[in-house]
Design an enzyme around this catalytic site. Structure first.
Site, PDB file in Angstrom:
ATOM      1  N   CYS A  99      29.243  39.063  37.361  1.00 54.26           N
ATOM      2  CA  CYS A  99      28.837  38.419  36.051  1.00 54.26           C
ATOM      3  C   CYS A  99      28.433  36.960  36.330  1.00 54.26           C
ATOM      4  O   CYS A  99      27.432  36.606  36.814  1.00 54.26           O
ATOM      5  CB  CYS A  99      29.589  38.774  34.959  1.00 54.26           C
ATOM      6  SG  CYS A  99      28.749  38.570  33.662  1.00 54.26           S
ATOM      7  N   HIS A 198      30.729  44.034  35.712  1.00 56.05           N
ATOM      8  CA  HIS A 198      32.006  43.678  35.863  1.00 56.05           C
ATOM      9  C   HIS A 198      32.571  44.993  36.633  1.00 56.05           C
ATOM     10  O   HIS A 198      33.414  45.938  35.926  1.00 56.05           O
ATOM     11  CB  HIS A 198      32.914  43.673  34.481  1.00 56.05           C
ATOM     12  CG  HIS A 198      32.708  42.148  33.950  1.00 56.05           C
ATOM     13  ND1 HIS A 198      33.752  41.216  34.365  1.00 56.05           N
ATOM     14  CD2 HIS A 198      31.724  41.779  33.496  1.00 56.05           C
ATOM     15  CE1 HIS A 198      33.309  39.988  33.932  1.00 56.05           C
ATOM     16  NE2 HIS A 198      31.829  40.286  33.211  1.00 56.05           N
ATOM     17  N   GLU A 200      35.149  45.317  38.452  1.00 58.73           N
ATOM     18  CA  GLU A 200      36.734  45.625  38.440  1.00 58.73           C
ATOM     19  C   GLU A 200      37.201  46.282  37.460  1.00 58.73           C
ATOM     20  O   GLU A 200      38.338  47.066  37.489  1.00 58.73           O
ATOM     21  CB  GLU A 200      37.475  44.051  38.323  1.00 58.73           C
ATOM     22  CG  GLU A 200      37.248  43.474  37.004  1.00 58.73           C
ATOM     23  CD  GLU A 200      36.143  42.579  36.867  1.00 58.73           C
ATOM     24  OE1 GLU A 200      36.084  41.680  36.223  1.00 58.73           O
ATOM     25  OE2 GLU A 200      34.892  42.787  37.610  1.00 58.73           O
TER      26      GLU A 200
END
Length: 239
Positions: A99, A198, A200
């Site tokens: 990001c 994102h 993650e």
């Protein structure tokens, strides 16, 4: 073979909850995370790879843009991360940008950003969620295509800025359906990819875990003095 150590930059506001997620993804990929941030020690000599994480907007002072009133800035973090990217690439250390980190990768390599990306790309769907509600098209014949495939990808989105002019040595690796840049990558070693979403938060998705695996593979290759992009491509073909 020991796990490569990956330095991970985080926001001082939200790093306490984001870093464990990134570290978890790195552990699944065979690496080990080391948290960095403004005011914390960040020594590239201690790591085999770098993740520039998400967070606040990037100051337009870094690329000659104009500040919009909605921007929330962190100048100390800007300076840290820009320097880390420049030094990492000079030393041949692989980088993954997430990001804000993707935007900083572009800025550090001489590019610029749209401060109000959705004001420019009016056909891009505005979503602000960690859930996979945004559709991204991966460009063929790119590093990202080798890593995650070229099928349309559902991702999350929390950003308001996006790439305007590409930095030196970068190419577009993915866009959304409105044409807004969603991923960039270096065309030569060392390995460097930036994604606007994102991954993650999407650790349950194989194609998102593959991004962390690619960084760890590139870090292993650097340790061995081998070509990083070639190693990532070989791993993707055999993964």
């Amino acid at each position: 073979m020991s796990r490569p150590v990956i330095g991970v930059t985080t926001s001082n506001r939200s790093g306490w909850r984001i870093f464990p997620l990134v570290a978890f993804n790195l552990w699944l990929a065979g690496g080990r995370g080391l948290r960095w941030g403004a005011g914390r020690a960040a020594d590239l000599g201690d790591v085999d790879g770098v993740i520039i994480g998400g967070g606040d907007d990037i100051s337009p002072d870094l690329y000659g843009g104009k500040l919009v009133t909605s921007a929330r800035l962190d100048p100390e973090r800007d300076a840290l991360e820009r320097g880390l990217i420049e030094d990492a690439l000079a030393r041949g250390i692989p980088v993954l940008g997430i990001c804000r980190g993707s935007q900083m990768l572009n800025v550090a390599m001489g590019g610029s950003l749209h401060q109000d990306a959705y004001g420019v790309y009016r056909d891009s769907r505005f979503v602000r969620t960690i859930l996979p509600r945004k559709t991204v098209q991966v460009a063929p014949d790119t590093r990202l295509a080798d890593i995650s495939g070229t099928q349309k990808m559902r991702v999350n989105a929390l950003h308001s800025q996006a790439v305007e002019d590409l930095g030196d040595g970068l190419r577009v690796a993915a866009t959304d359906l409105g044409g807004m840049v969603q991923a960039v990558e270096r065309v030569s070693d060392p390995f460097a990819v930036g994604v606007q979403w994102h991954p993650e938060h999407l650790f349950y998705a194989r194609r998102q875990r593959a991004l962390f695996r690619a960084l760890v593979t590139a870090a292993h290759a650097r340790r061995a003095g081998a070509a990083q992009i070639g190693a990532v491509g070989h791993d993707a073909c055999n993964g």
